[in-house]
Motif scaffolding. Structure first.
Motif, PDB file in Angstrom:
ATOM      1  N   GLY A 147       0.812  -1.207   0.000  1.00  0.00           N
ATOM      2  CA  GLY A 147       0.000   0.000   0.000  1.00  0.00           C
ATOM      3  C   GLY A 147       0.851   1.265   0.000  1.00  0.00           C
ATOM      4  N   SER A 148       1.949   1.258   0.755  1.00  0.00           N
ATOM      5  CA  SER A 148       2.841   2.423   0.795  1.00  0.00           C
ATOM      6  C   SER A 148       3.446   2.714  -0.567  1.00  0.00           C
ATOM      7  CB  SER A 148       3.951   2.191   1.820  1.00  0.00           C
ATOM      8  OG  SER A 148       3.424   2.044   3.110  1.00  0.00           O
ATOM      9  N   ALA A 157      -3.968   1.401  -3.223  1.00  0.00           N
ATOM     10  CA  ALA A 157      -3.382   1.474  -1.881  1.00  0.00           C
ATOM     11  C   ALA A 157      -4.447   1.210  -0.826  1.00  0.00           C
ATOM     12  CB  ALA A 157      -2.730   2.837  -1.665  1.00  0.00           C
ATOM     13  N   ALA A 158      -5.617   1.842  -0.990  1.00  0.00           N
ATOM     14  CA  ALA A 158      -6.704   1.654  -0.017  1.00  0.00           C
ATOM     15  C   ALA A 158      -7.128   0.189   0.047  1.00  0.00           C
ATOM     16  CB  ALA A 158      -7.889   2.540  -0.392  1.00  0.00           C
ATOM     17  N   ASP A 159      -7.185  -0.469  -1.124  1.00  0.00           N
ATOM     18  CA  ASP A 159      -7.545  -1.897  -1.144  1.00  0.00           C
ATOM     19  C   ASP A 159      -6.544  -2.720  -0.347  1.00  0.00           C
ATOM     20  OD1 ASP A 159      -9.746  -1.352  -2.693  1.00  0.00           O
ATOM     21  OD2 ASP A 159      -8.760  -1.849  -4.600  1.00  0.00           O
ATOM     22  N   CYS A 160      -5.264  -2.404  -0.497  1.00  0.00           N
ATOM     23  CA  CYS A 160      -4.224  -3.147   0.238  1.00  0.00           C
ATOM     24  C   CYS A 160      -4.378  -2.961   1.743  1.00  0.00           C
ATOM     25  CB  CYS A 160      -2.827  -2.680  -0.188  1.00  0.00           C
ATOM     26  SG  CYS A 160      -2.320  -3.217  -1.824  1.00  0.00           S
ATOM     27  N   TYR A 161      -4.580  -1.723   2.153  1.00  0.00           N
ATOM     28  CA  TYR A 161      -4.700  -1.452   3.585  1.00  0.00           C
ATOM     29  C   TYR A 161      -5.948  -2.126   4.174  1.00  0.00           C
ATOM     30  CZ  TYR A 161      -1.019   2.058   3.028  1.00  0.00           C
ATOM     31  OH  TYR A 161       0.164   2.686   2.777  1.00  0.00           O
ATOM     32  N   THR A 197      -3.180  -4.223  12.376  1.00  0.00           N
ATOM     33  CA  THR A 197      -3.741  -2.972  12.894  1.00  0.00           C
ATOM     34  C   THR A 197      -3.020  -1.742  12.378  1.00  0.00           C
ATOM     35  OG1 THR A 197      -4.332  -4.207  14.879  1.00  0.00           O
ATOM     36  CG2 THR A 197      -4.394  -1.806  15.028  1.00  0.00           C
ATOM     37  N   ARG A 198      -1.714  -1.850  12.142  1.00  0.00           N
ATOM     38  CA  ARG A 198      -0.956  -0.680  11.692  1.00  0.00           C
ATOM     39  C   ARG A 198      -1.432  -0.146  10.344  1.00  0.00           C
ATOM     40  NH1 ARG A 198       2.861  -3.309  14.853  1.00  0.00           N
ATOM     41  NH2 ARG A 198       4.157  -1.941  16.137  1.00  0.00           N
ATOM     42  N   ALA A 199      -2.199  -0.955   9.615  1.00  0.00           N
ATOM     43  CA  ALA A 199      -2.704  -0.503   8.312  1.00  0.00           C
ATOM     44  C   ALA A 199      -3.676   0.661   8.453  1.00  0.00           C
ATOM     45  CB  ALA A 199      -3.364  -1.660   7.572  1.00  0.00           C
ATOM     46  N   HIS A 200      -4.218   0.881   9.647  1.00  0.00           N
ATOM     47  CA  HIS A 200      -5.071   2.061   9.856  1.00  0.00           C
ATOM     48  C   HIS A 200      -4.309   3.337   9.496  1.00  0.00           C
ATOM     49  CE1 HIS A 200      -8.665   0.353  11.604  1.00  0.00           C
ATOM     50  NE2 HIS A 200      -7.963  -0.339  12.494  1.00  0.00           N
ATOM     51  N   GLN A 201      -3.033   3.367   9.815  1.00  0.00           N
ATOM     52  CA  GLN A 201      -2.237   4.564   9.538  1.00  0.00           C
ATOM     53  C   GLN A 201      -2.105   4.798   8.041  1.00  0.00           C
ATOM     54  OE1 GLN A 201       1.200   5.147  12.039  1.00  0.00           O
ATOM     55  NE2 GLN A 201       2.420   5.940  10.346  1.00  0.00           N
ATOM     56  N   GLY A 202      -1.856   3.725   7.279  1.00  0.00           N
ATOM     57  CA  GLY A 202      -1.747   3.859   5.830  1.00  0.00           C
ATOM     58  C   GLY A 202      -3.063   4.291   5.211  1.00  0.00           C
ATOM     59  N   LEU A 203      -4.156   3.710   5.696  1.00  0.00           N
ATOM     60  CA  LEU A 203      -5.473   4.062   5.154  1.00  0.00           C
ATOM     61  C   LEU A 203      -5.805   5.527   5.478  1.00  0.00           C
ATOM     62  CD1 LEU A 203      -7.882   2.977   3.616  1.00  0.00           C
ATOM     63  CD2 LEU A 203      -8.852   2.176   5.777  1.00  0.00           C
TER      64      LEU A 203
END
Length: 935
Positions: free
Chosen positions: A762-763, A774-778, A787-793
């Motif tokens: 996603g990054s 990217a949003a799909d990946c997160y 849980t850390r994917a919240h930051q990327g989203l």
């Protein structure tokens, strides 16, 4: 059942003894395999260990054993200036060594090790190369690596190569290159074969590798045998001219005014030269080679070369003998010969083995006699091998092994003798003071601390005060530290130290000041926590110790919390902390050194929940997804008990340790993962991660590619993608990294790693402006509890101008994550200024080591034209964390205010920590130009 243990009863007195103390704490006859007692007898079992909980009366901070400059930024700036202004490259060795001594006191070990590489790169002579190369190897010692045949194994680079270290010369550019150890040498050199005939007479045969004889009649060498050396009944016929050319004394004897110059036969019987040695002299005079002579003959030839000043022969003998030194037995047997004959290279080769076998070689009696005694140091000095850098290295190893040992004291005494420069005297005297203090020899400790203060090390005043305090001079100790606070800009450790000599409110206030000035000091938290426990406020004690564990994990703080949890009856929590401690340091002794962690694990096991391996994986997912790194470490430790050979668990362990900034422990786990690999392709991946983490990116990529060529796996593709992404990516490179991560996701793996891969993917998509992908990946990562994917989203929503959605996404992360300082910091980017200030204040409270909050607050103050307040905000963080970015920001503030001298100083300090900062270099040059402008 847990409450029935009545552990709380042991915490009600003024001194906190959880269990009664036996007169004899250690019972050597007690079996280590004794049966674990039932839960109801837990108190009695631990009581038999003679364990004492710490009390506020017994607690005191350690005296740091490294250099601790009181004006740290100024020292960094001065080091940078001196490095830049060195007239010759040769001078940089000493300055880089000093810089490494300063960096050793910093929490980030990478800075010290990077600096040590620069020291090795600027080493000129063999002695310096041998010592620093061995030190580098010690810092990343591979004693846990399967397949390490000996300490003399080469890592593949000139930097640590034992053979490259024995080559005289200076080439800082090639020191990081690959060495030649693993290349096959096609050498057609001339070879000498020496053996005995059937009658026992010594004969020689000159041959090439193909067995053909070398022609003895060489006109170019005037090769006519015209002189005979007689030794007893034996005669060795030599070429007078060739023998005379070996040295000036031999030339004078054979062609000068001596009677030997007119004789065809010369009697050498009384010169203590054997027939074998004389034959070797003859062969060497013709060929300049020693090839197959046995070591004893080469040693005699070395003695001959010394006696008759045959410099070239001596060098050849030394080089030949040095090449034979491969292990401790060789070093012990040959070092005496080297010292007797002042054979610099031979002694260097022996020294190298001693150093590369550390710490084991310290148990050798030859080591003690040679390196620890004054007589041994004098002998080394005569051979050119007694130096400050040698004893600096040896003393650091000794301190790590046993700070109280006689060996440590003797090595530090030799270090003091070798100290010449001011910083060297400061370091040597201070460390000797620390060791004497640990040995409870307070009068000697005070003497050495005072010597360090006299040499300019102000921090050693702490040692002087502490030694006086131990000797009963409390007021004198108070006055020393009080004068420091008056004479210098106060820092946290000053108030921390003064608190020892105060009581009541004054003590508490000093500890509060210490935390305010330097929140990274652990002693104030520990003291306050134990004080709460003494007041039977166990919940408050746990909350207090949690404050520092939240951003600075260390075994001693986890040790305290484990006891608090035992007192509270929370055995599961205590079990978690003990397992985390054993992961950080498998040899850690808990409860003031009275009990090994494994023993407490054994005692706690009956009161802990029983988990199957499947249960463990479930708990690991839960803790991983809640960003509970300490809890995750504990679960992995438990899983490794059931399956110690599971390399993937060791790898997970290393990732968690890196997130907790425990680099040394992380590398140990990574090496163990490599050792327990069940396949070649898996081992290559872990070797790749070791190389990547030690700064060898290209070699890491090569390992990943080799692993993929054997078997396509998630970890191999992930390693390759990660290493490639660690550089400036153009569109083509980004697409390649995306392909690699997608290949990784097609390979079998668990959700923990796939979540991380999706997060990284996603990054990359965000960097490529593919926000929907990217949003799909997160979202996919979040579905499998990453849980850390919240930051990327949240970042995606922010770029899509959905600021409320971004803020809400970070709020979800804050609610889920156990360690959420970074989440508060990131959420501050998605809200108004007032809310951002609140979030950043919380981030600083949870983790004062995060620098963004200080930089943000300072920038806001500068925007409001509150320059002094802005500089004070940045300076507050710099005082306990000299970060290059913070120093650059303060330099920019000074520059905007016209204070160019301060700007230059801060730029130089930042560049000392990180010379690659281009913007800082530009700012530095600009400020210098302003200073030098004509007025």
């Amino acid at each position: 059942m847990i409450r029935s243990l009545k552990i709380m009863d042991g915490c009600k007195g003024t001194q906190v003894h959880a269990f009664p103390v036996k007169p004899n704490r250690f019972e050597p006859n007690r079996s280590n395999n004794q049966t674990v007692k039932p839960v109801s007898n837990f108190n009695a079992v631990v009581s038999s260990e003679g364990v004492i909980l710490p009390t506020t009366e017994l607690l005191e901070p350690e005296i740091e054993a490294s250099l601790k400059p009181i004006h740290f930024v100024e020292i960094l700036a001065d080091l940078h200036r001196r490095i830049e202004n060195c007239e010759g490259e040769f001078e940089k060795f000493g300055v880089f060594l000093e810089q490494s001594a300063v960096f050793r006191g910093l929490p980030d070990l990478k800075l010290f090790r990077q600096c040590l590489r620069l020291v090795r790169g600027h080493a000129v002579d063999v002695h310096e190369k041998v010592v620093v190369a061995a030190w580098l190897r010690y810092e990343r010692r591979e004693d846990e690596l399967v397949g390490s045949v000996s300490a003399m194994e080469c890592s593949g680079r000139n930097l640590e190569c034992p053979k490259a270290s024995l080559v005289q010369g200076y080439d800082p550019e090639s020191v990081f290159d690959h060495c030649l150890c693993f290349r096959r040498k096609d050498d057609d050199e001339f070879k000498i074969v020496v053996n005995y005939d059937c009658d026992g007479d010594f004969v020689e045969e000159c041959s090439n590798y193909d067995g053909s004889c070398e022609n003895d009649d060489d006109d170019n060498n005037n090769n006519n045998d015209d002189v005979c050396f007689c030794i007893g009944d034996d005669e060795i016929i030599c070429n007078r001219y060739l023998v005379a050319s070996l040295s000036r004394p031999l030339q004078t004897m054979l062609y000068g005014g001596f009677i030997e110059s007119r004789r065809e036969k010369i009697n050498f019987s009384k010169n203590e030269v054997s027939i074998e040695t004389m034959v070797a002299v003859k062969v060497f005079s013709r060929t300049n080679r020693l090839s197959n002579f046995p070591p004893n003959v080469v040693l005699e030839l070395l003695c001959f070369a010394n006696r008759f000043c045959c410099e070239e022969m001596k060098n050849s003998c030394e080089a030949h003998l040095a090449s034979l030194v491969c292990d401790m037995d060789d070093a012990v047997s040959l070092v005496e010969y080297g010292l007797e004959e002042s054979a610099y290279l031979l002694v260097a080769a022996c020294l190298q083995v001693f150093l590369r076998e550390l710490p084991g070689s310290m148990q050798c009696s030859s080591f003690i006699n040679l390196y620890c005694t004054p007589e041994g140091r004098d002998r080394l000095a005569k051979a050119g091998h007694a130096s400050f850098v040698l004893y600096y290295f040896l003393s650091q190893v000794a301190i790590e092994e046993d700070v109280k040992s006689n060996t440590t004291v003797m090595l530090l005494e030799r270090l003091v003798e070798c100290a010449v420069k001011s910083w060297q005297k400061q370091l040597a005297c201070h460390q000797l003071g620390v060791v004497m203090f640990e040995r409870k020899e307070y009068k000697d400790a005070q003497h050495w601390f005072e010597a360090a203060v006299e040499a300019g090390h102000i921090y050693s005043s702490v040692g002087v005060a502490r030694a006086k305090y131990k000797r009963g001079h409390v007021y004198s100790a108070f006055k020393i530290i009080n004068s420091l606070i008056s004479d210098y800009k106060p820092v946290g450790w000053m108030y921390q130290e003064r608190s020892l000599y105060c009581t009541g409110k004054e003590k508490i206030l000093d500890l509060l000041y210490a935390t305010e000035l330097d929140p990274t000091l652990s002693f104030p938290y520990k003291y306050r926590a134990v004080a709460f426990l003494e007041e039977n406020e166990i919940g408050a004690a746990i909350m207090e110790i949690n404050k520092i564990i939240g951003f600075k994990v260390s075994p001693d703080c986890l040790d305290l919390r484990a006891w608090f949890l035992i007192a509270l009856g929370d055995y599961e929590g205590a079990f978690r902390d003990v397992r985390a401690i054993m992961t950080l340091d498998p040899n850690y002794m808990m409860f003031s050194g009275n009990m090994h962690g494994d023993r407490l694990v054994e005692l706690l096991r009956p009161v802990a929940q029983k988990w199957s391996q499947a249960d463990c994986w479930m708990h690991l997912y839960d803790r991983w997804s809640s960003v509970d790194d300490i809890g995750s470490l504990a679960v992995v430790h438990k899983m490794l008990e059931n399956d110690p050979g599971k390399s993937i668990l060791r790898f997970r362990q290393s990732l968690l340790l890196l997130r907790l900034n425990c680099q040394k422990a992380a590398m140990r786990s990574l090496r163990l993962a490599r050792n327990h690999s069940s396949s070649v392709h898996e081992r290559l991946v872990y070797e790749g991660w070791i190389l990547y983490d030690t700064g060898h990116r290209e070699e890491a990529l090569a390992k990943a590619e080799e692993s993929i060529s054997i078997q396509r796996s998630f970890e191999a593709f992930f390693l390759k993608a990660y290493a490639l992404a660690d550089s400036c990516l153009d569109s083509d490179s980004s697409k390649y990294v995306i392909d690699l991560l997608e290949e990784a996701l097609r390979c079998p793996s668990d959700g923990l790693r796939k979540g991380q891969a999706l997060n990284n993917l996603g990054s990359i998509y965000v960097d490529c402006d593919n926000l929907d992908l990217a949003a799909d990946c997160y979202k996919h990562a979040l579905n499998i509890k990453h849980t850390r994917a919240h930051q990327g989203l949240a970042r995606v929503y922010h770029l899509q101008n959905k600021h409320k959605a971004a803020y809400d996404e970070m709020t979800k992360l804050i609610e889920k994550a156990r360690n959420n300082a970074s989440a508060y910091e990131k959420r501050s980017e998605y809200c108004d200024r007032d809310t951002a200030k609140c979030d950043l204040s919380m981030a600083t409270q949870l983790d004062p080591l995060r620098t963004y909050a200080y930089r943000y607050r300072a920038a806001v103050l500068m925007d409001n034209q509150k320059e002094a307040a802005a500089i004070a905000e940045v300076s507050r963080a710099i005082s306990f964390k000299p970060d290059p970015q913070l120093l650059h920001l303060r330099a920019a503030f000074h520059d905007s205010m016209g204070d160019y001298v301060s700007s230059v100083r801060d730029c130089e300090a930042a560049l000392c920590l990180d010379p690659s900062l281009r913007e800082t270099v530009e700012l530095h040059n600009k400020a210098l130009e302003r200073i030098n402008e004509p007025k």
